[in-house]
Design an enzyme around this catalytic site. Structure first.
Site, PDB file in Angstrom:
ATOM      1  N   THR A  31     -18.279  24.578  39.660  1.00 49.64           N
ATOM      2  CA  THR A  31     -18.961  25.591  39.304  1.00 49.64           C
ATOM      3  C   THR A  31     -20.325  25.067  39.012  1.00 49.64           C
ATOM      4  OG1 THR A  31     -19.368  26.910  37.326  1.00 49.64           O
ATOM      5  CG2 THR A  31     -18.017  25.084  37.049  1.00 49.64           C
TER       6      THR A  31
ATOM      7  N   ARG B 234     -29.843  34.853  39.222  1.00 49.11           N
ATOM      8  CA  ARG B 234     -28.612  34.106  39.671  1.00 49.11           C
ATOM      9  C   ARG B 234     -28.514  34.125  41.274  1.00 49.11           C
ATOM     10  NH1 ARG B 234     -28.822  32.776  35.293  1.00 49.11           N
ATOM     11  NH2 ARG B 234     -27.428  32.849  33.762  1.00 49.11           N
TER      12      ARG B 234
ATOM     13  N   TYR C  75     -16.128  25.165  29.092  1.00 48.40           N
ATOM     14  CA  TYR C  75     -15.743  25.544  30.503  1.00 48.40           C
ATOM     15  C   TYR C  75     -16.467  24.554  31.332  1.00 48.40           C
ATOM     16  CZ  TYR C  75     -15.839  27.795  34.958  1.00 48.40           C
ATOM     17  OH  TYR C  75     -15.742  27.975  36.322  1.00 48.40           O
TER      18      TYR C  75
ATOM     19  N   ILE D 193     -27.870  44.921  30.019  1.00 42.39           N
ATOM     20  CA  ILE D 193     -28.559  43.955  30.322  1.00 42.39           C
ATOM     21  C   ILE D 193     -28.670  42.772  29.347  1.00 42.39           C
ATOM     22  CG2 ILE D 193     -30.680  43.083  31.083  1.00 42.39           C
ATOM     23  CD1 ILE D 193     -31.055  45.693  32.627  1.00 42.39           C
ATOM     24  N   PHE D 194     -27.949  41.624  29.696  1.00 41.58           N
ATOM     25  CA  PHE D 194     -28.077  40.914  28.544  1.00 41.58           C
ATOM     26  C   PHE D 194     -29.147  39.948  28.307  1.00 41.58           C
ATOM     27  CE2 PHE D 194     -23.167  40.350  29.053  1.00 41.58           C
ATOM     28  CZ  PHE D 194     -22.915  41.377  28.228  1.00 41.58           C
TER      29      PHE D 194
ATOM     30  N   ILE E 276     -10.552  34.620  43.939  1.00 42.05           N
ATOM     31  CA  ILE E 276     -10.944  33.624  45.116  1.00 42.05           C
ATOM     32  C   ILE E 276      -9.906  33.074  45.817  1.00 42.05           C
ATOM     33  CG2 ILE E 276     -12.550  31.704  45.661  1.00 42.05           C
ATOM     34  CD1 ILE E 276     -14.156  32.089  43.154  1.00 42.05           C
TER      35      ILE E 276
ATOM     36  N   PHE F 172      -7.487  26.619  42.575  1.00 38.43           N
ATOM     37  CA  PHE F 172      -8.207  27.765  41.911  1.00 38.43           C
ATOM     38  C   PHE F 172      -7.802  28.260  40.659  1.00 38.43           C
ATOM     39  CE2 PHE F 172      -8.208  28.047  46.521  1.00 38.43           C
ATOM     40  CZ  PHE F 172      -9.629  28.254  46.955  1.00 38.43           C
TER      41      PHE F 172
ATOM     42  N   ASN G 153     -22.907  32.316  41.943  1.00 35.10           N
ATOM     43  CA  ASN G 153     -21.957  33.440  41.404  1.00 35.10           C
ATOM     44  C   ASN G 153     -21.460  34.023  42.494  1.00 35.10           C
ATOM     45  OD1 ASN G 153     -24.220  32.786  39.626  1.00 35.10           O
ATOM     46  ND2 ASN G 153     -23.372  34.616  38.367  1.00 35.10           N
TER      47      ASN G 153
HETATM   48  N1  UDP Z   1     -24.925  40.018  32.841  1.00 37.33           N
HETATM   49  C1  UDP Z   1     -25.462  41.162  32.214  1.00 37.33           C
HETATM   50  N2  UDP Z   1     -24.546  42.142  31.709  1.00 37.33           N
HETATM   51  C2  UDP Z   1     -23.238  42.004  31.924  1.00 37.33           C
HETATM   52  C3  UDP Z   1     -22.581  40.965  32.506  1.00 37.33           C
HETATM   53  C4  UDP Z   1     -23.479  39.940  33.005  1.00 37.33           C
HETATM   54  O1  UDP Z   1     -26.725  41.185  31.960  1.00 37.33           O
HETATM   55  O2  UDP Z   1     -22.672  43.053  31.609  1.00 37.33           O
HETATM   56  C5  UDP Z   1     -25.806  39.110  33.320  1.00 37.33           C
HETATM   57  C6  UDP Z   1     -25.574  37.370  32.636  1.00 37.33           C
HETATM   58  O3  UDP Z   1     -26.226  37.402  31.423  1.00 37.33           O
HETATM   59  C7  UDP Z   1     -26.051  36.513  33.681  1.00 37.33           C
HETATM   60  C8  UDP Z   1     -25.731  37.307  34.950  1.00 37.33           C
HETATM   61  O4  UDP Z   1     -25.713  38.858  34.645  1.00 37.33           O
HETATM   62  O5  UDP Z   1     -27.293  36.401  33.558  1.00 37.33           O
HETATM   63  C9  UDP Z   1     -24.374  36.975  35.667  1.00 37.33           C
HETATM   64  O6  UDP Z   1     -23.521  36.821  34.722  1.00 37.33           O
HETATM   65  P1  UDP Z   1     -21.961  36.520  35.278  1.00 37.33           P
HETATM   66  O7  UDP Z   1     -21.353  36.681  34.095  1.00 37.33           O
HETATM   67  O8  UDP Z   1     -21.539  37.677  36.161  1.00 37.33           O
HETATM   68  O9  UDP Z   1     -21.930  35.217  35.933  1.00 37.33           O
HETATM   69  P2  UDP Z   1     -22.288  33.746  35.253  1.00 37.33           P
HETATM   70  O10 UDP Z   1     -23.889  33.705  35.749  1.00 37.33           O
HETATM   71  O11 UDP Z   1     -22.235  33.804  33.871  1.00 37.33           O
HETATM   72  O12 UDP Z   1     -21.532  32.731  36.040  1.00 37.33           O
END
Ligand code: UDP
Length: 324
Positions: free
Chosen positions: A116, A220, A140, A206-207, A12, A72, A169
Site C-alpha cells: 500500500t 488521491r 496499518y 468531505i473530510f 481485490i 490479499f 487508491n
Molecule cells: N474521504 C472523504 N469522505 C469520505 C471518505 C473519504 O472525504 O466519506 C476522503 C479521504 O479523506 C481521502 C480520500 O477521500 O482524502 C480517499 O479516502 P479513502 O478512504 O477512499 O482512501 P485512502 O486515501 O484513505 O486510502
C-alpha cells in the site's frame, strides 16, 4: 499455473480470481469470510479457512502443488488500526508469517503481496516512486511495511521470491458487472459517494477542505481494480522469468481531489446528491500520487481503465445492479 489466492473472496481478491481463471490458470481461493463473501468467488474453488491456521495450510499445500501464492487477506482500515493495533499485527503480520512459513515448508517460492501507499507515510515529494522513504504514520501502514521487510529477509535466507505491489487508491468494479466493492462498514470515497447518489446514504461528507491543494480537499490517485489485477499477472510472469523479487508502486500518476471525484460522480450518475463538509480525518496526507514508471517499464503495465469517469461508471454499474 496453479495459484493460491488468499483473501480471494474480498474486493481485490475476487476480481483477481476471476482474471486468473479467465486466463486459464487453476485457482484456489482461501478466505475466512471475515470481510469477504462466498458469492464473490464466482470463478475457481473457494476453501473457507484462515491463513493463520497451520493445519488448514498444510492440508491445502499437501493437496495442491501451487506455483505461486497471492495474498490479499489483510485488514485495511487506518482508523481501526490505530484503535485496535493488536488485530492488525495479528492478522496482517503474524498470520502472514504463518502463510510464508507454510510456503517454505512446502517449497512454494513465488509470492505476490498486496502492499500500500500507506508504507510511505507523509509524502516528501510527489509523485511517489519506489525510492521514497518509508515511514508509515499508522499501524496499518506499519504492518504492510513489516511484511515487505520480512519478505526481503525470507528472500535472502530461504530464496522466497516476492513482488510487493503498493496500491494507491483501488477503485471501480468488474466492467462485466459481476463483481464490485462491498466493504462493511464502507469507508472508501468512491463507493460512499455512489451510495449517496443511489440514496442508500443521506449524503457524502468531505473530510476537510483546508488542505494545501487547489480546491482544499485531499488529492488521491485512483486506479481501476482490473488494472491492479493485471499488474499482478504481469508481476507473476516476470518474477518467474527472472527469478527476482521486486517492488512496484501502482497508480495512474494523476491526482484527483475529493471534490473532483464528487463532481465527476454527479456527471456520471446524473444525480445531484447532498455533499457536506466536515472535519479532517486523522492521518490523511494532503496528496498521494504514484509514480508507476518502474511498473510500466519492467512489467509492461499499461492501465486500460485510467479515466476517472470509467472507474466511476463501473462502480456505479455495480452500485445500481447489485444493491438495487
Ligand atoms: N474521504 C472523504 N469522505 C469520505 C471518505 C473519504 O472525504 O466519506 C476522503 C479521504 O479523506 C481521502 C480520500 O477521500 O482524502 C480517499 O479516502 P479513502 O478512504 O477512499 O482512501 P485512502 O486515501 O484513505 O486510502
Amino acid at each position: 499455473m496453479k495459484i493460491l489466492v488468499v483473501g480471494g473472496a474480498g474486493y481485490i481478491g475476487s476480481h483477481m480470481v476471476k482474471q486468473l481463471v479467465l486466463s486459464n490458470h487453476d485457482v484456489i481461493a482461501l478466505d475466512n469470510l471475515s470481510c469477504g463473501y462466498e458469492d464473490a468467488v464466482k470463478y475457481g474453488e473457494l476453501v473457507i479457512g484462515d491463513l493463520g491456521n497451520k493445519e488448514t495450510l498444510d492440508q491445502l499445500f499437501n493437496a495442491h502443488q501451487f506455483d505461486a501464492v497471492m495474498h490479499f487477506a489483510a485488514f485495511i482500515e487506518v482508523g481501526e488500526s490505530v484503535l485496535n493495533p493488536a488485530k492488525y499485527y495479528q492478522n496482517n503480520v503474524a498470520n502472514t508469517q504463518v502463510l510464508l512459513d507454510a510456503m517454505i515448508k512446502h517449497d512454494v517460492r513465488n509470492f505476490i503481496f498486496s502492499s500500500t501507499a500507506a508504507i510511505f507515510g507523509e509524502p516528501e515529494y510527489t509523485p511517489i516512486d519506489e525510492k521514497h522513504s518509508k515511514q508509515p504514520i499508522n499501524p496499518y501502514g506499519r504492518t504492510k511495511l513489516m511484511v515487505e521487510q520480512i519478505l526481503e529477509d525470507y528472500d535472502n535466507a530461504y530464496g522466497l521470491k516476492s513482488t510487493c505491489l503498493r496500491y494507491f487508491n483501488a477503485a471501480g468494479a468488474d466492467p462485466d458487472g459481476e463483481l464490485g466493492e462491498r466493504h462493511n462498514p464502507e469507508s472508501h470515497l468512491v463507493p460512499l459517494i455512489l451510495q449517496a447518489a443511489s440514496g442508500r446514504r443521506e449524503d457524502i461528507k468531505i473530510f476537510g477542505q483546508d488542505y494545501p491543494t487547489n480546491d482544499g480537499t485531499c488529492v488521491r490517485d485512483y486506479v481501476h481494480i482490473n488494472d491492479l489485477c493485471e499488474a499482478h499477472s504481469l508481476a507473476l510472469t516476470r518474477m518467474q522469468a527472472t527469478g527476482q523479487s521486486a517492488r512496484y508502486n501502482l497508480g495512474n500518476g494523476r491526482g484527483f481531489s475529493v471534490k473532483q471525484v464528487i463532481d465527476t460522480s454527479k456527471q456520471v450518475t446524473g444525480i445531484d446528491f447532498k455533499v457536506v463538509t466536515t472535519e479532517r480525518r486523522a492521518g490523511d496526507p494532503a496528496v498521494l500520487v504514484a509514480d508507476s514508471a518502474l511498473a510500466k517499464k519492467e512489467l509492461g503495465w499499461q492501465p486500460k481503465f485510467d479515466q476517472l469517469e470509467t472507474i466511476i461508471e463501473t462502480a456505479w454499474q455495480w452500485e445500481t445492479t447489485f444493491f438495487k
